[in-house]
Design an enzyme around this catalytic site. Sequence first.
Site, PDB file in Angstrom:
ATOM      1  CB  THR A 100     -59.590  13.862  25.746  1.00 59.50           C
ATOM      2  OG1 THR A 100     -59.770  13.616  24.338  1.00 59.50           O
ATOM      3  CG2 THR A 100     -60.309  12.792  26.537  1.00 59.50           C
ATOM      4  CB  VAL A 124     -63.580  13.864  14.896  1.00 58.97           C
ATOM      5  CG1 VAL A 124     -62.267  14.515  14.455  1.00 58.97           C
ATOM      6  CG2 VAL A 124     -63.568  12.372  14.580  1.00 58.97           C
ATOM      7  CE  LYS A 125     -62.083  19.557  22.480  1.00 60.45           C
ATOM      8  NZ  LYS A 125     -61.587  19.292  23.864  1.00 60.45           N
ATOM      9  CG  LEU A 126     -62.434  18.569  13.483  1.00 59.42           C
ATOM     10  CD1 LEU A 126     -63.457  18.735  12.361  1.00 59.42           C
ATOM     11  CD2 LEU A 126     -61.161  17.928  12.954  1.00 59.42           C
ATOM     12  CB  ALA A 131     -60.925  11.625  19.920  1.00 60.64           C
TER      13      ALA A 131
END
Length: 214
Positions: free
Chosen positions: A27, A82-84, A56
């Site tokens: 996402t 966790v998307k960074l 996310a």
Amino acid sequence: MEIYVDTANLVEIKEAHELGILDGVTTNPSLIAKEGIDYGVRLAEICEVVSGPVSAEVIATEAKAMIAEGKERAKIASNIVVKLPTTVDGLKACKVLSDEGIKTNMTLCFQPLQAMMVAKAGAYLVSPFIGRLDDIGEDGTELIARIRTIYDNYGFETKILAASIRHPKHMLECAMIGADVATLPLKVIKQMMNHPLTDSGIETFLADYAKAFG
């Protein structure tokens, strides 16, 4: 190759899941904005459908804030990744979160040295955006090939997640190069099962059967 669907639409995610080939979901804030629902609520809903990794993305752009936001996102479910962003601050956040056992997906990667750096920082996934490179006259799948070579040279365990996939040709090229994962819209997932000879073959079989048996 693992296949993720790139959407925040719950109906699309459920449909992809029913195909029996879905390994995860990606996402981003743009996709969530289209849904008009609280980010955390939708992520929790997705994690109830999909047991594989669910990326996310953080909204923060400064390392300290990314770390704090990432830790909160990781509490939603055990399969949250966790998307960074692939920036200097993102790299710092990647290292801290990875060292704490929180999986990270480094997004918006556009050159192979970025991919090398995030792998050294412990990223679980790196997301090279091939379609956006094609849009500006570069070769997106060549980026996948270069990252594959670097990772194989040094034994990096970070998975290459081919992103910004626009059509089945992108998928074919990424699969042949050896991308570990691909994330794509539901419509492209469906397109991979299409061929006119399949359709005409079914029509011929049915016509022959009807002619013989009525």
